[in-house]
Design a protein around this motif. Structure first.
Motif, PDB file in Angstrom:
ATOM      1  N   ILE A   5      38.148  12.366  34.042  1.00 14.91           N
ATOM      2  CA  ILE A   5      37.946  13.453  33.087  1.00 14.91           C
ATOM      3  C   ILE A   5      39.070  14.484  33.202  1.00 14.91           C
ATOM      4  N   LEU A   6      39.502  14.785  34.424  1.00 15.23           N
ATOM      5  CA  LEU A   6      40.632  15.696  34.603  1.00 15.23           C
ATOM      6  C   LEU A   6      41.889  15.123  33.940  1.00 15.23           C
ATOM      7  N   LEU A   7      42.061  13.812  34.037  1.00 19.11           N
ATOM      8  CA  LEU A   7      43.207  13.173  33.382  1.00 19.11           C
ATOM      9  C   LEU A   7      43.100  13.296  31.869  1.00 19.11           C
ATOM     10  N   VAL A   8      41.891  13.125  31.339  1.00 21.87           N
ATOM     11  CA  VAL A   8      41.662  13.299  29.903  1.00 21.87           C
ATOM     12  C   VAL A   8      42.030  14.724  29.485  1.00 21.87           C
ATOM     13  N   VAL A   9      41.574  15.705  30.266  1.00 21.03           N
ATOM     14  CA  VAL A   9      41.845  17.108  29.944  1.00 21.03           C
ATOM     15  C   VAL A   9      43.347  17.389  29.985  1.00 21.03           C
ATOM     16  N   TYR A  10      44.023  16.856  31.005  1.00 17.76           N
ATOM     17  CA  TYR A  10      45.475  17.078  31.105  1.00 17.76           C
ATOM     18  C   TYR A  10      46.194  16.466  29.904  1.00 17.76           C
ATOM     19  N   ASN A  11      45.832  15.241  29.563  1.00 16.69           N
ATOM     20  CA  ASN A  11      46.459  14.575  28.420  1.00 16.69           C
ATOM     21  C   ASN A  11      46.166  15.321  27.116  1.00 16.69           C
ATOM     22  N   ALA A  12      44.902  15.779  26.985  1.00 16.31           N
ATOM     23  CA  ALA A  12      44.502  16.480  25.765  1.00 16.31           C
ATOM     24  C   ALA A  12      45.276  17.778  25.589  1.00 16.31           C
ATOM     25  N   PHE A  13      45.380  18.556  26.650  1.00 11.59           N
ATOM     26  CA  PHE A  13      46.038  19.855  26.510  1.00 11.59           C
ATOM     27  C   PHE A  13      47.559  19.723  26.516  1.00 11.59           C
ATOM     28  N   SER A  14      48.085  18.639  27.071  1.00 11.30           N
ATOM     29  CA  SER A  14      49.525  18.384  26.915  1.00 11.30           C
ATOM     30  C   SER A  14      49.841  18.186  25.439  1.00 11.30           C
ATOM     31  N   GLY A  15      48.998  17.373  24.764  1.00 12.43           N
ATOM     32  CA  GLY A  15      49.192  17.169  23.331  1.00 12.43           C
ATOM     33  C   GLY A  15      48.970  18.431  22.528  1.00 12.43           C
ATOM     34  N   ALA A  16      47.965  19.227  22.954  1.00 12.10           N
ATOM     35  CA  ALA A  16      47.662  20.463  22.231  1.00 12.10           C
ATOM     36  C   ALA A  16      48.784  21.489  22.383  1.00 12.10           C
ATOM     37  N   VAL A  17      49.391  21.537  23.571  1.00 12.02           N
ATOM     38  CA  VAL A  17      50.506  22.466  23.793  1.00 12.02           C
ATOM     39  C   VAL A  17      51.683  22.087  22.897  1.00 12.02           C
ATOM     40  N   ALA A  18      51.864  20.787  22.686  1.00 13.60           N
ATOM     41  CA  ALA A  18      52.978  20.323  21.857  1.00 13.60           C
ATOM     42  C   ALA A  18      52.851  20.802  20.413  1.00 13.60           C
ATOM     43  N   VAL A  19      51.608  21.029  19.948  1.00 16.27           N
ATOM     44  CA  VAL A  19      51.421  21.514  18.571  1.00 16.27           C
ATOM     45  C   VAL A  19      51.088  23.012  18.547  1.00 16.27           C
ATOM     46  N   GLY A  20      51.257  23.685  19.713  1.00  8.07           N
ATOM     47  CA  GLY A  20      51.121  25.136  19.744  1.00  8.07           C
ATOM     48  C   GLY A  20      49.700  25.656  19.780  1.00  8.07           C
ATOM     49  N   ILE A  21      48.853  25.096  20.664  1.00  8.28           N
ATOM     50  CA  ILE A  21      47.451  25.524  20.712  1.00  8.28           C
ATOM     51  C   ILE A  21      47.320  27.008  21.008  1.00  8.28           C
ATOM     52  N   TRP A  22      48.133  27.525  21.935  1.00 12.43           N
ATOM     53  CA  TRP A  22      47.952  28.919  22.333  1.00 12.43           C
ATOM     54  C   TRP A  22      48.584  29.902  21.356  1.00 12.43           C
ATOM     55  N   SER A  23      49.316  29.394  20.376  1.00 13.14           N
ATOM     56  CA  SER A  23      49.755  30.257  19.282  1.00 13.14           C
ATOM     57  C   SER A  23      48.733  30.253  18.148  1.00 13.14           C
ATOM     58  N   GLN A  24      47.862  29.246  18.136  1.00 18.26           N
ATOM     59  CA  GLN A  24      46.825  29.148  17.105  1.00 18.26           C
ATOM     60  C   GLN A  24      45.481  29.696  17.576  1.00 18.26           C
ATOM     61  N   VAL A  25      45.257  29.692  18.898  1.00 21.74           N
ATOM     62  CA  VAL A  25      43.996  30.178  19.465  1.00 21.74           C
ATOM     63  C   VAL A  25      44.314  31.328  20.413  1.00 21.74           C
ATOM     64  N   SER A  26      43.889  32.534  20.043  1.00 21.23           N
ATOM     65  CA  SER A  26      44.167  33.720  20.852  1.00 21.23           C
ATOM     66  C   SER A  26      43.043  33.976  21.847  1.00 21.23           C
ATOM     67  N   PHE A  27      43.276  34.932  22.731  1.00 18.59           N
ATOM     68  CA  PHE A  27      42.247  35.323  23.690  1.00 18.59           C
ATOM     69  C   PHE A  27      41.009  35.857  22.969  1.00 18.59           C
ATOM     70  N   VAL A  28      41.226  36.590  21.895  1.00 16.03           N
ATOM     71  CA  VAL A  28      40.091  37.102  21.109  1.00 16.03           C
ATOM     72  C   VAL A  28      39.312  35.951  20.490  1.00 16.03           C
TER      73      VAL A  28
END
Length: 332
Positions: free
Chosen positions: A211-234
């Motif tokens: 599951i940790l590997l799934v999460v790492y792979n998922a967020f690696s892909g999400a970072v590539a499309v700019g997840i933290w520019s699309q989802v803010s702390f708010v």
């Protein structure tokens, strides 16, 4: 500080495994897999997902489901809550205005609603609260057995209603990466089930590591499309509030319907924990199969938040029921 209060506070702490998942998200955000490394991680993730569902198949006993099926009214309430009411609630939450639920996070709320119940948490909290443990084992096992098929179908139908949906390739992946290993585990359970039970700790490490590997792979892909520019702390704070509301609604519903149907307190406890819990263990690897790698990170955020909140809330609720059972003035 009394022993009971210390025990409650201990159960209310943040789950160390959730901390490990959050650490994995941070690592993926800072050091995402790219290029050939991303290809290697993707292949390892597919292998890990298949292994997780093989272990699930080998651990789940069809006999346990059959043995407890007699309490059909209880199981019907839990299954309808898990696979009918909760998905519709998730669909309604996903339709909230974008300033509450950004469009990128909406599919994750639908996915959260479609997931099966947990096994370990639902049974464990039922035992702490002195509920009907046998029915909890049966209900949680049935939920996970059915979830392998029902969850992908529900996700496809509900996302299609919003103009999304799953591709035929996703359904092929369900057959090859989820259903086939799961059925193989069930078929080989007679020979490998005992070995897995004797090495439950090692099997759990494989399960959680995958599951940790799934999460790492998922967020690696999400970072590539700019997840933290699309989802803010708010946005995360708003998503937290939505998850808390969903948890409150599910717990209130399960208690209300149990009392409406005049279930015993033991059965009410079983319905509450079986109907309000959602499985991260099944949800993370299943998401890796159902969704493109670029969107899996977005989809996993709601279940990661909800899972921690359900652990904390259920710990407090289980303690409350246990105190009622200990009281000489209460009859249950």
């Amino acid at each position: 500080m009394s022993g009971g209060l210390r025990g409650l506070l201990a159960r209310l702490r943040i789950d160390p495994y959730i901390l490990a998942i959050l650490a994995t998200v941070v690592i993926a955000s800072l050091l995402p897999a790219r290029g050939q490394a991303a290809d290697v991680v993707a292949v390892a993730t597919k292998i890990g997902v298949g292994l997780v569902f093989f272990l699930h198949g080998a651990k789940l006993s069809p006999q346990a489901v059959a043995a407890g099926i007699g309490h059909w009214r209880l199981h019907l309430v839990v299954l309808l809550t898990t696979f009918a009411l909760f998905p519709l609630t998730g669909l309604a939450a996903s339709a909230l205005p974008p300033w509450i639920v950004p469009a990128a996070l909406a599919p994750g709320l639908i996915y959260l609603g479609c997931l099966p119940s947990t096994i370990q948490s639902a049974v464990g909290f039922t035992a702490i609260a002195r509920g009907n443990v046998a029915a909890a084992v049966c209900g949680a096992s049935a939920s996970n057995l059915l979830g392998v098929l029902i969850t992908p179908l529900l996700v496809g139908v509900l996302l299609s209603a919003q103009g999304g949906g799953l591709s035929w390739g996703a359904f092929e992946a369900i057959l090859l990466q989820l259903l086939a290993p799961f059925l193989a585990g069930q078929a080989l359970r007679r020979w490998v089930g005992g070995f897995i039970q004797r090495h439950a700790k090692q099997a759990s490490l494989v399960d959680r590591g995958s599951i940790l590997l799934v999460v790492y792979n998922a967020f690696s892909g999400a970072v590539a499309v700019g997840i933290w520019s699309q989802v803010s702390f708010v946005d995360l704070l708003r998503l937290t509030l939505v998850c808390l509301v969903l948890l409150a609604l599910s717990t209130a519903w399960t208690v209300w319907i149990s009392r409406r149907m005049k279930f015993s307190t033991e059965d009410e406890i079983t319905v509450l924990f079986g109907g309000s819990n959602k499985s991260l263990a099944a949800g993370a690897p299943m998401a890796a199969v159902l969704f493109p790698v670029s969107t899996v990170g977005f989809v996993l955020l709601p279940i990661m938040l909800y899972h921690q909140f359900q652990l904390m809330a259920c710990a407090a609720i289980a303690s409350h029921y246990a105190k009622r059972a200990d009281s000489p003035l209460q009859t249950v």
